[in-house]
Design an enzyme around this catalytic site. Structure first.
Site, PDB file in Angstrom:
ATOM      1  N   ARG A  83       8.027   4.046  -4.613  1.00 10.84           N
ATOM      2  CA  ARG A  83       8.111   3.161  -3.514  1.00 10.84           C
ATOM      3  C   ARG A  83       7.163   2.101  -3.849  1.00 10.84           C
ATOM      4  NH1 ARG A  83       7.709   5.431   2.546  1.00 10.84           N
ATOM      5  NH2 ARG A  83       5.545   5.679   1.752  1.00 10.84           N
ATOM      6  N   GLU A 109      12.493   2.875  14.535  1.00  8.42           N
ATOM      7  CA  GLU A 109      11.499   3.953  13.797  1.00  8.42           C
ATOM      8  C   GLU A 109      10.227   3.823  14.964  1.00  8.42           C
ATOM      9  OE1 GLU A 109      10.094   3.083  10.047  1.00  8.42           O
ATOM     10  OE2 GLU A 109       9.851   0.768  10.363  1.00  8.42           O
ATOM     11  N   HIS A 137      -1.463 -21.417  -0.439  1.00  6.94           N
ATOM     12  CA  HIS A 137      -0.195 -20.511  -0.064  1.00  6.94           C
ATOM     13  C   HIS A 137       0.619 -19.845  -1.228  1.00  6.94           C
ATOM     14  CE1 HIS A 137      -1.374 -21.418   3.974  1.00  6.94           C
ATOM     15  NE2 HIS A 137      -0.538 -20.667   4.546  1.00  6.94           N
ATOM     16  N   TYR A 150       0.765  -1.196  -0.037  1.00  8.58           N
ATOM     17  CA  TYR A 150       0.202   0.085   0.056  1.00  8.58           C
ATOM     18  C   TYR A 150       0.917   1.235  -0.099  1.00  8.58           C
ATOM     19  CZ  TYR A 150       0.834   1.098   4.984  1.00  8.58           C
ATOM     20  OH  TYR A 150       1.392   1.338   6.344  1.00  8.58           O
ATOM     21  N   LEU A 170      10.909   1.409   7.455  1.00  5.44           N
ATOM     22  CA  LEU A 170      10.436   1.665   6.031  1.00  5.44           C
ATOM     23  C   LEU A 170      11.180   3.330   5.916  1.00  5.44           C
ATOM     24  CD1 LEU A 170       8.004   1.252   4.210  1.00  5.44           C
ATOM     25  CD2 LEU A 170       6.739   3.187   5.144  1.00  5.44           C
ATOM     26  N   ARG A 195      -7.938 -20.485  -1.792  1.00  6.17           N
ATOM     27  CA  ARG A 195      -7.093 -20.306  -0.848  1.00  6.17           C
ATOM     28  C   ARG A 195      -6.024 -21.370  -0.661  1.00  6.17           C
ATOM     29  NH1 ARG A 195      -5.560 -21.302   4.174  1.00  6.17           N
ATOM     30  NH2 ARG A 195      -4.575 -19.606   5.423  1.00  6.17           N
ATOM     31  N   LYS A 249       6.749  -1.715   1.963  1.00  8.96           N
ATOM     32  CA  LYS A 249       5.357  -1.253   2.448  1.00  8.96           C
ATOM     33  C   LYS A 249       4.246  -2.073   2.551  1.00  8.96           C
ATOM     34  CE  LYS A 249       3.020   3.323   3.057  1.00  8.96           C
ATOM     35  NZ  LYS A 249       2.982   3.556   4.583  1.00  8.96           N
TER      36      LYS A 249
HETATM   37  C1  LIG Z   1       6.482   1.734   9.864  1.00 10.57           C
HETATM   38  C2  LIG Z   1       6.353   3.056   9.229  1.00 10.57           C
HETATM   39  N1  LIG Z   1       7.729   3.749   9.147  1.00 10.57           N
HETATM   40  C3  LIG Z   1       7.640   5.073   8.869  1.00 10.57           C
HETATM   41  C4  LIG Z   1       6.619   5.644   8.060  1.00 10.57           C
HETATM   42  C5  LIG Z   1       6.482   6.966   7.460  1.00 10.57           C
HETATM   43  O1  LIG Z   1       6.362   6.918   5.987  1.00 10.57           O
HETATM   44  P1  LIG Z   1       5.911   8.180   5.156  1.00 10.57           P
HETATM   45  O2  LIG Z   1       6.693   9.450   5.602  1.00 10.57           O
HETATM   46  O3  LIG Z   1       6.454   7.714   3.795  1.00 10.57           O
HETATM   47  O4  LIG Z   1       4.512   8.187   5.360  1.00 10.57           O
HETATM   48  C6  LIG Z   1       5.179   5.054   8.150  1.00 10.57           C
HETATM   49  C7  LIG Z   1       4.188   5.340   7.401  1.00 10.57           C
HETATM   50  O5  LIG Z   1       3.252   4.759   7.250  1.00 10.57           O
HETATM   51  C8  LIG Z   1       5.344   3.672   8.687  1.00 10.57           C
HETATM   52  O6  LIG Z   1       4.239   2.617   8.610  1.00 10.57           O
END
Ligand SMILES: Cc1ncc(COP(=O)(O)O)c(C=O)c1O
Length: 277
Positions: free
Chosen positions: A50, A173, A98, A31, A197, A96, A140
């Site tokens: 991304r 993070e 895997h 997403y 991320l 369904r 993501k």
């Molecule tokens: C785990 C994580 N880290 C960092 C971010 C920040 O990313 P962005 O600045 O692209 O929204 C997000 C955003 O959803 C996230 O889920």
């Protein structure tokens, strides 16, 4: 018509996806969330790049060429001013199993919703949570259970965000944000790579910091060093730059947003005004 689902525009309430969609059954999808300022998507290209990287990372093709997806996004925000666009691609609908289905087309949806911009004086309190996520956090993906559990734990502790710390003691993070710490005027943040991320907002902050003459070190910090920081903030597409005033109930620095944080926050807002006039 604020929803685009598998090639058709429709009102959001009319969207229907099968119970055998692999996103629903397995979390088998990716997403993006894009912020729209004054009717214009902010940093759309890095978000779409991304999305492509996330699709490739789970061995799935893009549902449509990126230029077409960009066109869909622009159409979805016609008539909106402050909004977000949510995009999701799953590995489609199939019995369904895997293993990947051979012929299922991906399920691709995108929709827009209005957002309320964060109040200018909003601050965050963080709760430290164990980072027990998988080894590919740079993708993501829609399997967000560890992030949801972290956010819930933070909320139950009266906090706004979870701060992930690995079992080796390093801060990675936030549960849905990237974390920054200021120590002696230098901005520290975890390097990009599979443990975080790499936020589009994070990358924008690195640009803004360089333009403001703030020195940056992209290096992981251990929790005690993070707790001893002079200032901290977290970043995300919807959260923007959120000053952190406390971690686990202990004040960060003076317990109020510091000058480096406020400078970056203000330069970030100026940048959104320039790029989305
Ligand atoms: C785990 C994580 N880290 C960092 C971010 C920040 O990313 P962005 O600045 O692209 O929204 C997000 C955003 O959803 C996230 O889920």
């Amino acid at each position: 018509m604020n929803l685009y689902l598998n090639g058709r525009f429709m009102p959001l309430e009319e969207g229907r996806v099968s119970v055998e969609d692999r996103g629903f059954q397995f979390g088998d999808g990716v997403y993006e969330v894009v912020r729209v300022y004054r009717g214009k998507p902010f940093r759309l290209e890095p978000h779409l790049r991304r999305l492509e990287q996330s699709c490739r990372g789970i061995e799935m093709g893009l549902p449509e060429p990126l230029e077409r997806i960009a066109g869909v996004c622009r159409r979805l925000v016609e008539g909106h001013t402050e909004a977000q666009i949510y995009l999701q691609v799953t590995r489609g609908v199939a019995p369904r199993l895997h293993t990947f289905p051979k012929d299922a087309p991906p399920t691709f949806l995108a929709y827009s919703r209005p957002v309320t911009p964060p109040a200018p004086d909003r601050v965050y309190r963080l709760k430290v949570v164990m980072d027990d996520r998988w080894g590919r956090c740079h993708l993501k993906v829609i399997c967000l259970l560890p992030n949801l559990l972290a956010k819930q734990k933070a909320s139950e502790a009266g906090c706004d965000e979870g701060l992930f710390v690995r079992d080796d003691g390093f801060v990675t993070e936030g549960a849905s944000s990237n974390a920054f710490f200021v120590r002696g005027g230098v901005l520290w943040t975890h390097p990009s790579g599979p443990r975080i991320l790499n936020g589009v907002t994070r990358e924008t902050v690195l640009e803004v910091a360089a333009a403001c003459g703030v020195a940056v070190r992209q290096e992981a910090l251990r929790l005690p060093d993070a707790l001893a920081a002079d200032e901290a903030f977290v970043t995300g597409t919807l959260a923007e730059i959120a000053p952190v005033v406390a971690i686990d109930g202990r004040p960060v620095g003076t317990g109020t947003p510091g000058p480096v944080t406020l400078g970056i926050q203000s330069a970030f807002r100026d940048l959104t005004r320039r790029e989305c006039p």
